[in-house]
Write a protein that holds these residues in place. Structure first.
Motif, PDB file in Angstrom:
ATOM      1  N   GLU A   1      20.219 -17.673  27.273  1.00  0.00           N
ATOM      2  CA  GLU A   1      18.860 -17.118  27.222  1.00  0.00           C
ATOM      3  C   GLU A   1      17.850 -17.970  27.983  1.00  0.00           C
ATOM      4  OE1 GLU A   1      17.975 -14.229  26.049  1.00  0.00           O
ATOM      5  OE2 GLU A   1      19.708 -13.645  24.847  1.00  0.00           O
ATOM      6  N   ALA A   2      18.131 -19.264  28.141  1.00  0.00           N
ATOM      7  CA  ALA A   2      17.211 -20.150  28.855  1.00  0.00           C
ATOM      8  C   ALA A   2      16.997 -19.682  30.297  1.00  0.00           C
ATOM      9  CB  ALA A   2      17.723 -21.580  28.825  1.00  0.00           C
ATOM     10  N   LEU A   3      17.986 -18.979  30.871  1.00  0.00           N
ATOM     11  CA  LEU A   3      17.856 -18.518  32.262  1.00  0.00           C
ATOM     12  C   LEU A   3      16.813 -17.424  32.416  1.00  0.00           C
ATOM     13  CD1 LEU A   3      21.571 -18.416  33.478  1.00  0.00           C
ATOM     14  CD2 LEU A   3      19.897 -20.274  33.665  1.00  0.00           C
TER      15      LEU A   3
ATOM     16  N   ASP B   1      16.682 -19.812  46.437  1.00  0.00           N
ATOM     17  CA  ASP B   1      15.932 -20.006  45.195  1.00  0.00           C
ATOM     18  C   ASP B   1      16.091 -18.808  44.259  1.00  0.00           C
ATOM     19  OD1 ASP B   1      15.037 -22.448  46.120  1.00  0.00           O
ATOM     20  OD2 ASP B   1      13.169 -21.631  46.917  1.00  0.00           O
ATOM     21  N   VAL B   2      16.741 -19.026  43.122  1.00  0.00           N
ATOM     22  CA  VAL B   2      16.956 -17.968  42.136  1.00  0.00           C
ATOM     23  C   VAL B   2      15.656 -17.720  41.376  1.00  0.00           C
ATOM     24  CG1 VAL B   2      18.236 -17.311  40.055  1.00  0.00           C
ATOM     25  CG2 VAL B   2      19.417 -18.465  41.941  1.00  0.00           C
ATOM     26  N   VAL B   3      15.251 -16.430  41.310  1.00  0.00           N
ATOM     27  CA  VAL B   3      13.991 -16.068  40.667  1.00  0.00           C
ATOM     28  C   VAL B   3      14.170 -15.156  39.454  1.00  0.00           C
ATOM     29  CG1 VAL B   3      12.612 -16.388  42.764  1.00  0.00           C
ATOM     30  CG2 VAL B   3      13.612 -14.143  42.284  1.00  0.00           C
ATOM     31  N   PHE B   4      15.385 -14.600  39.266  1.00  0.00           N
ATOM     32  CA  PHE B   4      15.618 -13.685  38.152  1.00  0.00           C
ATOM     33  C   PHE B   4      17.104 -13.628  37.853  1.00  0.00           C
ATOM     34  CE2 PHE B   4      16.696  -9.363  36.643  1.00  0.00           C
ATOM     35  CZ  PHE B   4      15.926  -9.314  35.494  1.00  0.00           C
ATOM     36  N   VAL B   5      17.441 -13.582  36.566  1.00  0.00           N
ATOM     37  CA  VAL B   5      18.828 -13.422  36.140  1.00  0.00           C
ATOM     38  C   VAL B   5      18.873 -12.350  35.061  1.00  0.00           C
ATOM     39  CG1 VAL B   5      20.803 -14.539  35.038  1.00  0.00           C
ATOM     40  CG2 VAL B   5      19.418 -15.821  36.671  1.00  0.00           C
ATOM     41  N   GLU B   6      19.753 -11.374  35.244  1.00  0.00           N
ATOM     42  CA  GLU B   6      19.998 -10.353  34.220  1.00  0.00           C
ATOM     43  C   GLU B   6      21.362 -10.653  33.618  1.00  0.00           C
ATOM     44  OE1 GLU B   6      21.193  -5.734  34.390  1.00  0.00           O
ATOM     45  OE2 GLU B   6      19.276  -6.208  35.331  1.00  0.00           O
ATOM     46  N   LEU B   7      21.407 -10.824  32.309  1.00  0.00           N
ATOM     47  CA  LEU B   7      22.625 -11.248  31.623  1.00  0.00           C
ATOM     48  C   LEU B   7      23.254 -10.097  30.847  1.00  0.00           C
ATOM     49  CD1 LEU B   7      21.118 -14.581  30.298  1.00  0.00           C
ATOM     50  CD2 LEU B   7      22.771 -14.339  32.157  1.00  0.00           C
TER      51      LEU B   7
ATOM     52  N   PRO C   1      15.110 -19.173  35.534  1.00  0.00           N
ATOM     53  CA  PRO C   1      16.271 -18.809  36.352  1.00  0.00           C
ATOM     54  C   PRO C   1      16.620 -19.854  37.413  1.00  0.00           C
ATOM     55  CG  PRO C   1      14.384 -17.433  36.908  1.00  0.00           C
ATOM     56  CD  PRO C   1      14.004 -18.217  35.692  1.00  0.00           C
ATOM     57  N   GLU C   2      15.648 -20.663  37.799  1.00  0.00           N
ATOM     58  CA  GLU C   2      15.885 -21.696  38.813  1.00  0.00           C
ATOM     59  C   GLU C   2      16.870 -22.762  38.327  1.00  0.00           C
ATOM     60  OE1 GLU C   2      12.339 -22.987  36.344  1.00  0.00           O
ATOM     61  OE2 GLU C   2      12.959 -21.084  37.252  1.00  0.00           O
ATOM     62  N   THR C   3      17.158 -22.783  37.025  1.00  0.00           N
ATOM     63  CA  THR C   3      18.146 -23.704  36.474  1.00  0.00           C
ATOM     64  C   THR C   3      19.497 -23.512  37.167  1.00  0.00           C
ATOM     65  OG1 THR C   3      17.001 -23.621  34.358  1.00  0.00           O
ATOM     66  CG2 THR C   3      19.241 -24.489  34.328  1.00  0.00           C
ATOM     67  N   VAL C   4      19.789 -22.279  37.581  1.00  0.00           N
ATOM     68  CA  VAL C   4      21.047 -21.987  38.276  1.00  0.00           C
ATOM     69  C   VAL C   4      21.149 -22.826  39.551  1.00  0.00           C
ATOM     70  CG1 VAL C   4      22.382 -20.188  39.457  1.00  0.00           C
ATOM     71  CG2 VAL C   4      21.186 -19.663  37.316  1.00  0.00           C
TER      72      VAL C   4
ATOM     73  N   VAL D   1      28.877  -7.759  35.558  1.00  0.00           N
ATOM     74  CA  VAL D   1      28.345  -8.066  34.230  1.00  0.00           C
ATOM     75  C   VAL D   1      26.946  -8.654  34.231  1.00  0.00           C
ATOM     76  CG1 VAL D   1      30.617  -8.350  33.209  1.00  0.00           C
ATOM     77  CG2 VAL D   1      29.448 -10.327  34.148  1.00  0.00           C
ATOM     78  N   ALA D   2      26.511  -9.143  35.360  1.00  0.00           N
ATOM     79  CA  ALA D   2      25.194  -9.768  35.431  1.00  0.00           C
ATOM     80  C   ALA D   2      24.672  -9.613  36.857  1.00  0.00           C
ATOM     81  CB  ALA D   2      25.277 -11.248  35.047  1.00  0.00           C
ATOM     82  N   VAL D   3      23.386  -9.881  37.012  1.00  0.00           N
ATOM     83  CA  VAL D   3      22.756  -9.850  38.329  1.00  0.00           C
ATOM     84  C   VAL D   3      21.950 -11.130  38.485  1.00  0.00           C
ATOM     85  CG1 VAL D   3      21.095  -8.654  39.816  1.00  0.00           C
ATOM     86  CG2 VAL D   3      22.602  -7.330  38.314  1.00  0.00           C
ATOM     87  N   VAL D   4      22.035 -11.713  39.664  1.00  0.00           N
ATOM     88  CA  VAL D   4      21.218 -12.875  39.981  1.00  0.00           C
ATOM     89  C   VAL D   4      20.422 -12.524  41.233  1.00  0.00           C
ATOM     90  CG1 VAL D   4      23.114 -14.035  41.201  1.00  0.00           C
ATOM     91  CG2 VAL D   4      21.203 -15.367  40.372  1.00  0.00           C
TER      92      VAL D   4
END
Length: 130
Positions: A83-85, A39-45, A89-92, A58-61
């Motif tokens: 930006e929606a993530l 379960d993805v809880v955070f995304v850094e873009l 973030p669970e969209t991933v 380039v990013a962190v999940v």
């Protein structure tokens, strides 16, 4: 078994690339990668306008289990980020190949796309890793 749709290119580090009609590329993480994370809880873009080299972090999940870096599969300039993530973030997990994309690039060297795997080669890569 993880999905790897036809028409996408894949990096060994589990990012996917879709070439868009305007020549830009959309990048995300594969179904296999999101399953492994849980379960993805955070995304850094990355920041729009950033210049990336293939292989750059380039990013962190982050998931409830682990954090993982996302790498640039090819070189280019970041045109847009999803930006929606930030808020969802669970969209991933639910839509890794559609709504769960991470960023779009303007490629600086389209020949780098030839170094990525097609769907069939990626599936073989996953089988060999098991």
């Amino acid at each position: 078994m993880s999905q790897a749709p036809e028409g996408l290119k894949f990096a060994k580090s589990h990012e996917w690339v879709r070439v868009e009609d305007d020549g830009s590329v959309t990048v995300g993480i594969s179904d296999h990668a999101q399953e492994a994370l849980g379960d993805v809880v955070f995304v850094e873009l990355p920041e729009a306008g950033s210049d990336l080299a293939a292989g750059d972090e380039v990013a962190v999940v982050e998931s409830v289990k682990a954090a993982s870096d996302v790498y640039a599969p090819i070189s280019g300039t970041v045109l847009a980020v999803n930006e929606a993530l930030v808020d969802a973030p669970e969209t991933v997990n639910g839509s890794p190949y559609a709504d769960g994309w991470f960023f779009r690039l303007k490629p600086s060297d389209t020949a780098e796309l030839d170094e990525l795997m097609d769907s069939e080669a990626y599936q073989e890569h996953l089988s060999d890793a098991d």
